[in-house]
Design a protein around this motif. Structure first.
Motif, PDB file in Angstrom:
ATOM      1  N   ALA A 185       0.809  -1.219   0.000  1.00  0.00           N
ATOM      2  CA  ALA A 185       0.000   0.000   0.000  1.00  0.00           C
ATOM      3  C   ALA A 185       0.847   1.276   0.000  1.00  0.00           C
ATOM      4  O   ALA A 185       0.384   2.344  -0.429  1.00  0.00           O
ATOM      5  N   TRP A 186       2.088   1.173   0.462  1.00  0.00           N
ATOM      6  CA  TRP A 186       2.964   2.338   0.513  1.00  0.00           C
ATOM      7  C   TRP A 186       3.577   2.673  -0.844  1.00  0.00           C
ATOM      8  O   TRP A 186       4.077   3.783  -1.058  1.00  0.00           O
ATOM      9  N   LEU A 187       3.536   1.746  -1.765  1.00  0.00           N
ATOM     10  CA  LEU A 187       4.227   1.918  -3.042  1.00  0.00           C
ATOM     11  C   LEU A 187       3.713   3.081  -3.898  1.00  0.00           C
ATOM     12  O   LEU A 187       4.536   3.799  -4.487  1.00  0.00           O
ATOM     13  N   PRO A 188       2.401   3.300  -4.037  1.00  0.00           N
ATOM     14  CA  PRO A 188       1.967   4.434  -4.862  1.00  0.00           C
ATOM     15  C   PRO A 188       2.555   5.767  -4.403  1.00  0.00           C
ATOM     16  O   PRO A 188       3.007   6.576  -5.220  1.00  0.00           O
ATOM     17  N   GLY A 189       2.561   5.995  -3.079  1.00  0.00           N
ATOM     18  CA  GLY A 189       3.124   7.241  -2.561  1.00  0.00           C
ATOM     19  C   GLY A 189       4.607   7.349  -2.816  1.00  0.00           C
ATOM     20  O   GLY A 189       5.115   8.404  -3.209  1.00  0.00           O
TER      21      GLY A 189
END
Length: 303
Positions: A185-189
């Motif tokens: 979930a942290w990857l897009p940011g």
């Protein structure tokens, strides 16, 4: 070709993507657009610290340090968004609080830079009468520069990342929630931050070498670069802080929005952030750089 076209078409009206890979491509593309367009959370800091570095390499590294810290913040916020713990950032007052914090940090950074520079002739300590006379005459150039540091850029990058705008809205309400699990979930940011980094390090390198192209003695060119950085940080920081205070006292005063036909985020809706960028980078930064360059070129022609 079709996929690339689809990603480009989605850069303004963004929807959840069918795969993690497409989501990350979209996030990176949005990051590049974010880095290119006038953004109050990136351009003033990158410009100030990079031009003050007086070096393409150092400007590159400062842009990298700032943007990587920004990327880490966006990754953290993206993870929080996945768990629906980021709603507080959409509150109007959050941006104004960030303005106050970033503005204060800019002022302190500027004070650090011009502690040993003749910028508006502010003294820290005992006043030397001869130095005072030389400075007022406009002929004094102090070679003891305080340099902008990577640590300062990192702190600014992490703080500035908490600002909330059109790109943050897309990240936290569309891209992060669409990820399959909390582990990614942290990857897009983070990938969005890398897109911004791509642009900011190039901009940092460009700003870092501006002072070297002045056809002036090296100490004079360094002085102009430091003076530009200091004025941009101090006056720009004051403008940011005052805008934040004004927004917190009465949000309606800064809630204006000018709509343009340009379908690009940061250029379609022009708000206080856009005008802060123009005022700080162009009004203070570039104008100081150009005016001081002209002044010293005239001075050296007459001597």
């Amino acid at each position: 070709m079709c996929c690339k076209k689809g990603v480009l078409m989605d850069l303004f009206n963004v929807h959840a993507q069918a795969s993690v890979l497409m989501t990350l491509i979209l996030a990176y593309s949005l990051g590049i657009v974010h880095g290119i367009t006038p953004d109050e959370h990136t351009w003033p800091i990158t410009f100030s610290y990079s031009i003050g570095s007086y070096s393409a390499k150092k400007g590159f590294l400062i842009g990298l340090a700032f943007s990587l810290a920004f990327s880490v913040q966006r990754a953290l916020a993206s993870e929080l968004a996945y768990f629906s713990l980021i709603s507080f950032m959409s509150k109007p007052y959050i941006d104004y609080i960030v303005y106050v914090i970033v503005g204060s940090a800019m002022v302190f950074g500027g004070l650090y830079v011009f502690r040993f520079n003749n910028v508006f002739h502010i003294h820290f300590g005992k006043i030397d009468k001869i130095h005072h006379q030389e400075a007022l005459s406009g002929k004094y150039i102090d070679e003891k520069h305080k340099k902008t540091t990577y640590k300062m850029a990192i702190v600014h990058g992490f703080i500035a990342g908490w600002g909330f705008g059109a790109f943050a809205l897309i990240l936290y309400t569309v891209l992060a929630p669409s990820m399959p699990n909390a582990y990614v979930a942290w990857l897009p940011g983070f990938v969005f931050g890398l897109g911004t980094t791509t642009v900011q390090i190039l901009a940092g390198a460009f700003f870092g070498i501006m002072g070297k192209r002045l056809s002036l003695p090296e100490n004079v060119s360094q002085h102009i670069a430091k003076l530009t950085a200091a004025r941009t940080l101090v006056l720009g920081g004051v403008m940011f802080a005052l805008s934040g205070i004004l927004g917190l006292s009465d949000p309606k005063l800064l809630s204006f929005n000018i709509v343009t036909p340009i379908k690009v985020h940061n250029l379609h809706n022009l708000n206080i952030g856009f005008f802060l960028v123009i005022a700080v980078v162009v009004g203070i930064g570039l104008s100081t750089f150009l005016i001081e360059t002209i002044k010293y070129k005239r001075l050296y022609k007459t001597t």
